[in-house]
Design a protein around this motif. Structure first.
Motif, short mmCIF file in Angstrom:
data_model
loop_
_atom_site.label_atom_id
_atom_site.label_comp_id
_atom_site.label_asym_id
_atom_site.label_seq_id
_atom_site.Cartn_x
_atom_site.Cartn_y
_atom_site.Cartn_z
N ASP A 11 0.88 -1.16 0.00
CA ASP A 11 0.00 0.00 0.00
C ASP A 11 0.92 1.22 0.00
O ASP A 11 1.48 1.57 1.03
N ALA A 13 1.25 4.92 -0.27
CA ALA A 13 0.45 6.15 -0.27
C ALA A 13 1.32 7.39 -0.08
O ALA A 13 0.81 8.52 -0.16
N TYR A 14 2.62 7.19 0.19
CA TYR A 14 3.47 8.35 0.55
C TYR A 14 4.83 8.28 -0.14
O TYR A 14 5.83 8.71 0.43
N SER A 44 -1.20 5.49 -4.31
CA SER A 44 -2.03 6.70 -4.29
C SER A 44 -1.17 7.91 -4.60
O SER A 44 -0.02 7.99 -4.17
N SER A 46 -2.62 10.91 -3.90
CA SER A 46 -3.30 11.96 -3.13
C SER A 46 -2.32 12.87 -2.41
O SER A 46 -2.45 14.09 -2.45
N LYS A 47 -1.34 12.23 -1.72
CA LYS A 47 -0.44 13.03 -0.89
C LYS A 47 0.72 13.60 -1.67
O LYS A 47 1.00 14.79 -1.60
N ARG A 55 -9.05 11.41 -6.50
CA ARG A 55 -9.03 9.94 -6.55
C ARG A 55 -8.04 9.42 -7.57
O ARG A 55 -8.39 8.63 -8.45
C1 LIG Z 1 -1.49 4.07 4.09
C2 LIG Z 1 -2.58 4.66 3.23
N1 LIG Z 1 -3.01 3.99 2.15
C3 LIG Z 1 -3.98 4.49 1.36
C4 LIG Z 1 -4.56 5.70 1.62
C5 LIG Z 1 -5.69 6.17 0.73
O1 LIG Z 1 -5.29 6.96 -0.29
P1 LIG Z 1 -6.38 7.68 -1.24
O2 LIG Z 1 -6.49 9.08 -0.76
O3 LIG Z 1 -5.80 7.60 -2.61
O4 LIG Z 1 -7.65 6.93 -1.10
C6 LIG Z 1 -4.13 6.45 2.70
C7 LIG Z 1 -4.76 7.76 2.96
O5 LIG Z 1 -4.96 8.25 3.97
C8 LIG Z 1 -3.11 5.92 3.54
O6 LIG Z 1 -2.69 6.58 4.62
#
Ligand SMILES: Cc1ncc(COP(=O)(O)O)c(C=O)c1O
Length: 201
Positions: A11, A13-14, A44, A46-47, A55
């Motif tokens: 996963d 995300a960062y 992701s 997003s960040k 999305r």
């Molecule tokens: C570890 C982790 N995975 C996935 C996500 C979700 O990302 P998205 O904003 O693309 O749904 C987050 C968001 O807070 C996250 O902290």
């Protein structure tokens, strides 16, 4: 994981926010691929693109066998069709354009590093200020942890004090978003943590 025959699912995300380098943060994924694992990576943007409401992300599938990929793709297409069907395209276009243009890619990598360095600096300063205030407890975990979030170690009552009395907002678990710290609010936040720890048990 090999011995227990576990399936690998990352996963991500960062990416870039832990070390400031996209490659360093991708090390674990590349290591698993080099070890011959089949895996999924949910990524992701997003960040690291600041595109929270768009999305934007992807699912990377690493498989040993091309036929498996075709099967996975047909399953994924069904899931996509029955869940969101058509994703919004605006954010995805921004990411795609940035990743595929060498100048924009270099600029974005610089932006990610700026963000990561700023968070590292805030971690260092917050720890230093709490130590200077002689706040009870050890604060090494603030600089030992990496990424955008940090566990402060505050208990739920101390968190409530932070929110209600000081208007510093964090999760009941004590998890705080390091990006919310700036050179103009860090003294206030450090003093509030100090007061929470010394006044609330
Ligand atoms: C570890 C982790 N995975 C996935 C996500 C979700 O990302 P998205 O904003 O693309 O749904 C987050 C968001 O807070 C996250 O902290």
């Amino acid at each position: 994981m090999k011995r227990r025959n576990l399936f690998v699912f990352f996963d991500s995300a960062y990416q870039g926010f832990a070390s400031g380098s996209l490659d360093k943060d991708a090390w674990a994924i590349r290591y698993f691929v080099s070890e011959g694992f089949e895996l999924f990576v949910a990524q992701s943007f997003s960040k690291n693109f600041g595109l929270y409401n768009e999305r934007v992300g992807n699912l990377t599938i690493v498989a040993q066998d091309g036929e498996n990929l075709t099967r996975i793709l047909s399953q994924m297409e069904k899931i996509v069709r029955t869940t969101w069907s058509n994703p919004p395209s605006q954010g995805a276009r921004i990411v795609s354009k940035t990743l595929n243009c060498p100048e924009l890619f270099a600029e974005w990598k610089g932006n990610v590093k700026t963000m990561a360095d700023r968070v590292l600096l805030m971690r260092d300063q917050l720890k230093g200020k709490l130590q200077a205030l002689n706040t009870p407890g050890t604060w090494e975990h603030i600089t030992q942890q990496i990424g955008m979030f940090s566990f402060t170690g505050l208990n739920p009552k101390q968190v409530e004090f932070m929110i209600k009395e000081r208007h510093v907002y964090l999760m009941a678990s004590g998890r705080i978003n390091m990006c919310g710290l700036t050179s103009s609010n860090i003294d206030y936040v450090a003093q509030s943590i100090h007061d929470a720890v010394t006044k609330v048990q």
